[in-house]
Design a protein around this motif. Structure first.
Motif, mmCIF file in Angstrom:
data_model
loop_
_atom_site.group_PDB
_atom_site.id
_atom_site.type_symbol
_atom_site.label_atom_id
_atom_site.label_comp_id
_atom_site.label_asym_id
_atom_site.label_seq_id
_atom_site.Cartn_x
_atom_site.Cartn_y
_atom_site.Cartn_z
ATOM 1 N N ASP A 1 71.362 8.486 -57.068
ATOM 2 C CA ASP A 1 71.891 8.893 -55.758
ATOM 3 C C ASP A 1 70.808 8.895 -54.678
ATOM 4 O OD1 ASP A 1 70.372 10.938 -56.686
ATOM 5 O OD2 ASP A 1 71.918 12.490 -56.541
ATOM 6 N N ARG A 2 69.600 8.393 -55.043
ATOM 7 C CA ARG A 2 68.466 8.285 -54.140
ATOM 8 C C ARG A 2 67.902 9.645 -53.726
ATOM 9 N NH1 ARG A 2 69.824 3.201 -50.050
ATOM 10 N NH2 ARG A 2 70.201 1.661 -51.706
ATOM 11 N N ASN A 3 68.310 10.691 -54.385
ATOM 12 C CA ASN A 3 67.738 12.007 -54.139
ATOM 13 C C ASN A 3 66.504 12.196 -55.017
ATOM 14 O OD1 ASN A 3 69.644 12.863 -52.229
ATOM 15 N ND2 ASN A 3 71.084 13.474 -53.856
ATOM 16 N N ILE A 4 65.460 12.744 -54.419
ATOM 17 C CA ILE A 4 64.230 12.990 -55.158
ATOM 18 C C ILE A 4 64.357 14.303 -55.920
ATOM 19 C CG2 ILE A 4 61.754 13.440 -54.956
ATOM 20 C CD1 ILE A 4 61.681 11.604 -52.566
ATOM 21 N N CYS A 5 64.198 14.207 -57.240
ATOM 22 C CA CYS A 5 64.283 15.362 -58.138
ATOM 23 C C CYS A 5 65.602 16.119 -57.942
ATOM 24 C CB CYS A 5 63.091 16.299 -57.941
ATOM 25 S SG CYS A 5 61.494 15.502 -58.240
ATOM 26 N N SER A 6 66.664 15.377 -57.638
ATOM 27 C CA SER A 6 68.018 15.937 -57.461
ATOM 28 C C SER A 6 68.052 17.059 -56.433
ATOM 29 C CB SER A 6 68.557 16.458 -58.810
ATOM 30 O OG SER A 6 68.531 15.451 -59.788
ATOM 31 N N ASN A 7 67.060 17.013 -55.498
ATOM 32 C CA ASN A 7 66.952 18.072 -54.478
ATOM 33 C C ASN A 7 66.736 19.453 -55.098
ATOM 34 O OD1 ASN A 7 67.285 16.278 -52.333
ATOM 35 N ND2 ASN A 7 69.522 16.438 -52.432
ATOM 36 N N ARG A 8 66.159 19.467 -56.322
ATOM 37 C CA ARG A 8 65.934 20.729 -57.022
ATOM 38 C C ARG A 8 64.473 20.900 -57.453
ATOM 39 N NH1 ARG A 8 71.059 19.861 -61.124
ATOM 40 N NH2 ARG A 8 72.745 20.416 -59.656
ATOM 41 N N GLY A 9 63.609 20.114 -56.852
ATOM 42 C CA GLY A 9 62.206 20.198 -57.225
ATOM 43 C C GLY A 9 61.345 19.330 -56.326
ATOM 44 N N THR A 10 60.076 19.179 -56.712
ATOM 45 C CA THR A 10 59.089 18.423 -55.942
ATOM 46 C C THR A 10 58.484 17.337 -56.820
ATOM 47 O OG1 THR A 10 58.551 20.412 -54.677
ATOM 48 C CG2 THR A 10 56.990 18.580 -54.548
ATOM 49 N N CYS A 11 58.324 16.153 -56.237
ATOM 50 C CA CYS A 11 57.710 15.033 -56.962
ATOM 51 C C CYS A 11 56.198 15.110 -56.805
ATOM 52 C CB CYS A 11 58.244 13.708 -56.430
ATOM 53 S SG CYS A 11 57.677 12.268 -57.372
ATOM 54 N N ARG A 12 55.497 15.308 -57.904
ATOM 55 C CA ARG A 12 54.044 15.379 -57.894
ATOM 56 C C ARG A 12 53.474 14.379 -58.883
ATOM 57 N NH1 ARG A 12 53.186 22.000 -58.122
ATOM 58 N NH2 ARG A 12 54.352 22.478 -56.200
ATOM 59 N N CYS A 13 52.685 13.458 -58.371
ATOM 60 C CA CYS A 13 52.022 12.437 -59.206
ATOM 61 C C CYS A 13 53.050 11.659 -60.040
ATOM 62 C CB CYS A 13 50.977 13.068 -60.104
ATOM 63 S SG CYS A 13 49.676 13.942 -59.195
ATOM 64 N N GLY A 14 54.181 11.351 -59.449
ATOM 65 C CA GLY A 14 55.190 10.547 -60.131
ATOM 66 C C GLY A 14 56.045 11.316 -61.106
ATOM 67 N N ARG A 15 55.967 12.676 -61.099
ATOM 68 C CA ARG A 15 56.773 13.491 -62.002
ATOM 69 C C ARG A 15 57.400 14.643 -61.228
ATOM 70 N NH1 ARG A 15 53.035 14.188 -67.467
ATOM 71 N NH2 ARG A 15 52.888 11.947 -67.976
#
Length: 366
Positions: A333-347
């Protein structure tokens, strides 16, 4: 010189450059000039960078390992131009109009340049063809062989060594009995481009000399790796204790303990490993003392500059071990981390109580 080949006869010739067919391998001696290095063998290259440590004449692989990339000189020769023209040639009985293919190329001694002599398929009779060559200079070898295609002949040209004087040579190859010829205009590549530039004051030489092939050619009366010494100056050439080679007033050692002080300039010590070097006005920098990640300096995704990692594009952090690519964190859905977290270093680093690779799992759903 004649060579007889059983190939299909034709009324035209086409020459196409194939590229270097081979080069001899060996070890590069420690030459004092770029020209001497290039003439030592096809495996030898020269580094024009003023700050390289170790020998300037070495294999391309070793020079790159030592940090010489953009300023590396390793000519291989090659094709300059191909032209077709009509001309009158004196043949057996009378002048005759012929179609000439003129090829201009340069040769690095020891590197074979190959060309294709293509015979179009406009005749259906196979017979013996004789190729005749004009006299060939002693330092040139020209050979012919089949390519597996009966309509194509490979022409191999090699300079075995550098001639005593630079110049150009013309060799004509003619299929006997046909109003055509192939003319090779050959120049040996035995001199470095950096030796042909006019001298000019260089900041790398303190404005007291010109930078020639990566080394300072000092104006009188100056001398030294950076033209920092005066030959005729009275007294010692090394001044210790005057502070000019100390990074700070309370520094215990001159040149950071990594070099010697000469006329207020630090001459950095060479390392056993040519790829490692000290740099900087006080030899305070190195290209090998940087943070490691996964057993590799700068994580293998950057270079070491004065003790700090300069990361490649797409990587960050001290050891270049953190990817800035958010792709692995992005869902369908193009949401980063399902809008439930933060992307850090590709995770994804999920907010409580969410879990999953993209924080897609919730304890509140079944």
């Amino acid at each position: 010189m004649e060579l007889r080949l059983s190939v299909l006869l034709s009324a035209c010739l086409l020459l196409a450059l194939v590229g270097p067919a081979g080069a001899r391998k060996g070890r590069c001696p420690r030459k004092q000039s770029c020209d001497q290095c290039i003439r030592a063998g096809p495996e030898c290259a020269w580094c024009n960078h003023p700050d390289i440590t170790g020998p300037r004449c070495n294999t391309e692989e070793r020079l790159v390992q030592a940090g010489c990339v953009r300023d590396l000189y390793n000519p291989r020769g090659g094709l300059l131009s191909v032209t077709n023209e009509s001309r009158w040639e004196a043949r057996t009985r009378a002048d005759q109009a012929v179609q000439a293919t003129v090829v201009r190329l340069t040769l690095r001694p020891g590197v074979v340049q190959s060309a294709l002599l293509t015979l179009p398929r406009d005749r259906q009779t196979t017979r013996e063809v004789t190729l005749e060559s004009s006299p060939t200079p002693q330092h040139l070898n020209i050979t012919f062989n089949h390519t597996g295609n009966p309509w194509v002949i490979q022409v191999n040209v090699e300079a075995t060594h550098c001639p005593p004087e630079n110049g150009s040579w013309a060799v004509t190859i003619t299929p006997k009995g046909f109003a055509q010829l192939l003319e090779l205009q050959i120049t040996s590549e035995c001199a470095c481009q950096c030796t042909q530039r006019p001298p000019a004051p260089s900041p790398s030489c303190g404005g007291r000399g010109s930078l020639e092939c990566g080394r300072c050619a000092c104006d009188a009366p100056y001398a030294g790796g950076r033209c920092q010494r005066r030959r005729w100056a009275p007294g010692p050439t090394t001044h210790r204790g005057d502070g000019r080679c100390r990074q700070s007033p309370d520094a215990l050692e001159e040149c950071s303990g990594r070099g010697t002080c000469e006329e207020g300039f630090c001459i950095c010590r060479e390392r056993t490993d040519p790829s490692q070097r000290y740099t900087g006005h006080y030899c305070e920098c190195s290209n090998f003392n940087c943070p490691h990640a996964d057993g590799r300096m700068c994580g293998g995704q950057g270079r070491c500059a004065c003790g700090r990692c300069v990361c490649d594009e797409g990587w960050t952090h001290e050891a270049c071990d953190c990817s800035t690519d958010a792709g692995p964190c992005t869902g369908p859905d193009r949401n980063i981390c399902s809008n439930r977290g933060t992307c850090r270093c590709g995770r994804c680093v999920c907010e409580e109580p969410f879990q999953g690779v993209r924080c897609e799992n919730s304890p509140f759903t079944g």
